[in-house]
Design a protein around this motif. Structure first.
Motif, mmCIF file in Angstrom:
data_model
loop_
_atom_site.group_PDB
_atom_site.id
_atom_site.type_symbol
_atom_site.label_atom_id
_atom_site.label_comp_id
_atom_site.label_asym_id
_atom_site.label_seq_id
_atom_site.Cartn_x
_atom_site.Cartn_y
_atom_site.Cartn_z
ATOM 1 N N VAL A 55 -42.553 -21.960 6.478
ATOM 2 C CA VAL A 55 -41.617 -23.051 6.216
ATOM 3 C C VAL A 55 -41.470 -23.887 7.489
ATOM 4 O O VAL A 55 -41.087 -23.373 8.541
ATOM 5 C CB VAL A 55 -40.250 -22.506 5.759
ATOM 6 N N VAL A 56 -41.768 -25.174 7.368
ATOM 7 C CA VAL A 56 -41.661 -26.111 8.490
ATOM 8 C C VAL A 56 -40.254 -26.688 8.574
ATOM 9 O O VAL A 56 -39.671 -26.775 9.650
ATOM 10 C CB VAL A 56 -42.702 -27.240 8.360
ATOM 11 N N SER A 57 -39.700 -27.077 7.412
ATOM 12 C CA SER A 57 -38.344 -27.636 7.385
ATOM 13 C C SER A 57 -37.701 -27.329 6.040
ATOM 14 O O SER A 57 -38.381 -27.073 5.053
ATOM 15 C CB SER A 57 -38.380 -29.150 7.643
ATOM 16 N N GLY A 58 -36.373 -27.360 6.008
ATOM 17 C CA GLY A 58 -35.643 -27.058 4.788
ATOM 18 C C GLY A 58 -35.533 -25.558 4.563
ATOM 19 O O GLY A 58 -35.961 -24.751 5.390
ATOM 20 N N THR A 59 -34.946 -25.204 3.431
ATOM 21 C CA THR A 59 -34.696 -23.804 3.099
ATOM 22 C C THR A 59 -35.081 -23.558 1.645
ATOM 23 O O THR A 59 -34.845 -24.411 0.788
ATOM 24 C CB THR A 59 -33.198 -23.478 3.298
ATOM 25 N N THR A 68 -32.994 -11.945 -4.218
ATOM 26 C CA THR A 68 -33.119 -13.296 -3.683
ATOM 27 C C THR A 68 -33.294 -13.188 -2.179
ATOM 28 O O THR A 68 -32.510 -12.526 -1.500
ATOM 29 C CB THR A 68 -31.866 -14.138 -4.013
ATOM 30 N N ARG A 69 -34.351 -13.823 -1.675
ATOM 31 C CA ARG A 69 -34.636 -13.834 -0.243
ATOM 32 C C ARG A 69 -34.672 -15.283 0.219
ATOM 33 O O ARG A 69 -35.356 -16.113 -0.378
ATOM 34 C CB ARG A 69 -35.989 -13.181 0.060
ATOM 35 N N THR A 70 -33.962 -15.590 1.279
ATOM 36 C CA THR A 70 -33.915 -16.942 1.822
ATOM 37 C C THR A 70 -34.916 -17.074 2.963
ATOM 38 O O THR A 70 -34.973 -16.208 3.835
ATOM 39 C CB THR A 70 -32.497 -17.276 2.318
ATOM 40 N N ASP A 75 -39.751 -19.395 9.404
ATOM 41 C CA ASP A 75 -40.004 -18.139 8.703
ATOM 42 C C ASP A 75 -41.373 -18.191 8.023
ATOM 43 O O ASP A 75 -41.800 -19.243 7.526
ATOM 44 C CB ASP A 75 -38.964 -17.875 7.616
ATOM 45 N N SER A 76 -42.021 -17.045 7.982
ATOM 46 C CA SER A 76 -43.241 -16.896 7.193
ATOM 47 C C SER A 76 -42.992 -15.797 6.164
ATOM 48 O O SER A 76 -42.065 -15.005 6.294
ATOM 49 C CB SER A 76 -44.439 -16.572 8.081
ATOM 50 N N GLY A 97 -43.609 -27.019 3.780
ATOM 51 C CA GLY A 97 -44.353 -25.961 4.444
ATOM 52 C C GLY A 97 -45.793 -25.913 4.005
ATOM 53 O O GLY A 97 -46.290 -26.807 3.312
ATOM 54 N N ILE A 98 -46.442 -24.846 4.440
ATOM 55 C CA ILE A 98 -47.838 -24.626 4.075
ATOM 56 C C ILE A 98 -47.973 -23.216 3.519
ATOM 57 O O ILE A 98 -47.197 -22.317 3.853
ATOM 58 C CB ILE A 98 -48.789 -24.819 5.271
#
Length: 112
Positions: A55-59, A68-70, A75-76, A97-98
């Motif tokens: 994740v590059v930005s945001g949630t 549920t996992r945030t 985070d990867s 993200g990628i």
């Protein structure tokens, strides 16, 4: 060496407000760029490919096995092949993200 600029690939709206771009792919894996807008939901699904993301930005909130996992910027994560999962953006900004899929997702359902 093949180079695939993200700007050169047209985005596909896989489901409402979920934008995906299938980028470089090799014999054993490929890369996908995602942008999931606030309020968007990726319905539960599965595929035989292992899925690794960053994740590059945001949630994002992932829903896997009743939990549920945030995941947040920096985070990867990894999802096993055939593991049912879904996600949603409950935040106020797009989640960007990628992801890497192995083996490659050559023709995912969302491309049709």
């Amino acid at each position: 060496m093949d180079v695939v600029p993200e700007a050169a690939v047209e985005s596909t709206e896989a489901v409402d407000d979920v934008h995906l771009k299938l980028l470089a792919g090799g014999e054993h894996a490929n890369v996908q760029h995602f942008r999931i807008d606030p309020g968007a939901v990726v319905p539960e699904h599965s595929h035989p490919n292992e899925q690794l993301g960053y994740v590059v930005s945001g949630t994002l909130e992932f829903h896997v096995d009743g939990e549920t996992r945030t995941v947040e910027p920096g985070d990867s994560y990894v999802l096993a092949g055939d593991e049912p999962h879904g996600a949603e953006n409950t935040g106020d900004e797009p989640a960007v993200g990628i992801e890497v899929f192995a083996p490659p997702r050559e023709n995912p359902d969302w491309r049709n």
